[in-house]
Design an enzyme around this catalytic site. Structure first.
Site, short mmCIF file in Angstrom:
data_model
loop_
_atom_site.label_atom_id
_atom_site.label_comp_id
_atom_site.label_asym_id
_atom_site.label_seq_id
_atom_site.Cartn_x
_atom_site.Cartn_y
_atom_site.Cartn_z
N GLY A 4 60.82 -4.23 -58.79
CA GLY A 4 60.13 -5.51 -58.86
C GLY A 4 60.99 -6.52 -59.62
N GLN A 11 62.65 -13.96 -64.32
CA GLN A 11 63.77 -13.07 -64.67
C GLN A 11 65.09 -13.57 -64.10
OE1 GLN A 11 61.50 -9.33 -63.40
NE2 GLN A 11 62.80 -8.58 -65.06
N CYS A 60 62.53 -2.08 -67.11
CA CYS A 60 62.53 -3.49 -66.73
C CYS A 60 63.97 -3.96 -66.56
CB CYS A 60 61.84 -4.30 -67.82
SG CYS A 60 61.81 -6.07 -67.47
N LEU A 61 64.23 -4.71 -65.50
CA LEU A 61 65.60 -5.16 -65.25
C LEU A 61 66.09 -6.13 -66.34
CD1 LEU A 61 65.57 -5.63 -61.36
CD2 LEU A 61 66.42 -3.69 -62.69
N HIS A 102 52.97 -5.13 -64.03
CA HIS A 102 54.18 -5.38 -64.83
C HIS A 102 54.79 -6.73 -64.44
CE1 HIS A 102 58.21 -3.97 -66.60
NE2 HIS A 102 58.53 -5.05 -65.92
N GLU A 103 54.91 -6.98 -63.12
CA GLU A 103 55.51 -8.23 -62.65
C GLU A 103 54.62 -9.42 -62.99
OE1 GLU A 103 58.55 -8.24 -61.94
OE2 GLU A 103 58.60 -6.07 -61.86
N HIS A 123 55.12 -10.65 -66.40
CA HIS A 123 56.30 -11.51 -66.57
C HIS A 123 55.93 -12.99 -66.39
CE1 HIS A 123 59.75 -8.97 -67.20
NE2 HIS A 123 59.46 -8.19 -66.18
ZN ZN Z 1 60.20 -6.34 -65.91
#
Ligand code: ZN
Length: 194
Positions: free
Chosen positions: A45, A50, A92-93, A134-135, A138
């Site tokens: 995701g 991000q 998480c990226l 989670h997304e 963000h």
């Molecule tokens: Zn994340």
């Protein structure tokens, strides 16, 4: 400039993203690039903030593979009717190499729009529900470790601090602009595109 994934503690990760009012060619291009970045980084995701564009939009594919599973592009998502609880590991990226257990509702209802403006209403559970929550976090400036218990967070506190020190030292040496400049750039971008 090509998009890239920003890392904690970049200030854009902490802003509340703005709703999307129109979809044009530029936004479609953004989604295509976000999907490319997500697959390249082996993620499941990626939210628009991000890549330093705080719009209420995220892409996801719980398989993490372009050839498999379902690719989701959700605009202006809203999450309702949380049911149950489940604790599982997340990464998480924007927090490379960090993993921790997060307790979240097991199933939720998602309302959103797709890129063509069609409304999406769906009940999700399990891993997909986790990815979507989670997304969605963000978009509200929330990172997964904010939701970890103090006890499990203790295991990754050193790693979080390392990321923060690395970012701050890049700011000191000029590799990354200061928080004030980054936020000012964001305001200028908002004025131009939102
Ligand atoms: Zn994340």
């Amino acid at each position: 400039m090509p998009l890239s994934i920003i890392a904690h503690p970049h200030p854009t990760l902490r802003v509340c993203s703005r709703p999307i009012r129109r979809v044009d060619a530029q936004r479609r291009q953004l989604v295509a690039e976000m999907l490319d970045l997500m697959y390249e980084a082996d993620g499941v995701g990626l939210a628009a903030n991000q890549v330093n564009l705080p719009l209420r939009l995220f892409v996801a594919n719980p398989t993490g593979s372009r050839e498999e599973g379902e690719e989701l592009v959700l605009l202006n998502p809203e999450i309702q009717f949380p049911k149950g609880n489940e604790t599982a590991q997340e990464g998480c990226l924007s927090l490379p190499g960090l993993y921790g257990n997060v307790k979240r509702p097991k199933s939720v209802r998602v309302s959103a729009y797709d890129l063509s403006g069609n409304s999406i209403e769906t009940e999700v559970d399990g891993f997909l529900a986790r990815v979507i929550q989670h997304e969605n976090d963000h978009l509200n400036g929330v990172l997964f470790f904010d939701r970890m218990s103090e006890e499990s967070k203790r295991d990754i506190n050193d790693q979080i601090q390392e990321l923060e020190m690395d970012f701050r030292s890049k700011q000191e040496t000029g590799g990354i602009a200061s928080d004030e400049v980054l936020l000012e750039q964001l305001n200028q971008w908002y004025d131009k595109y939102c």
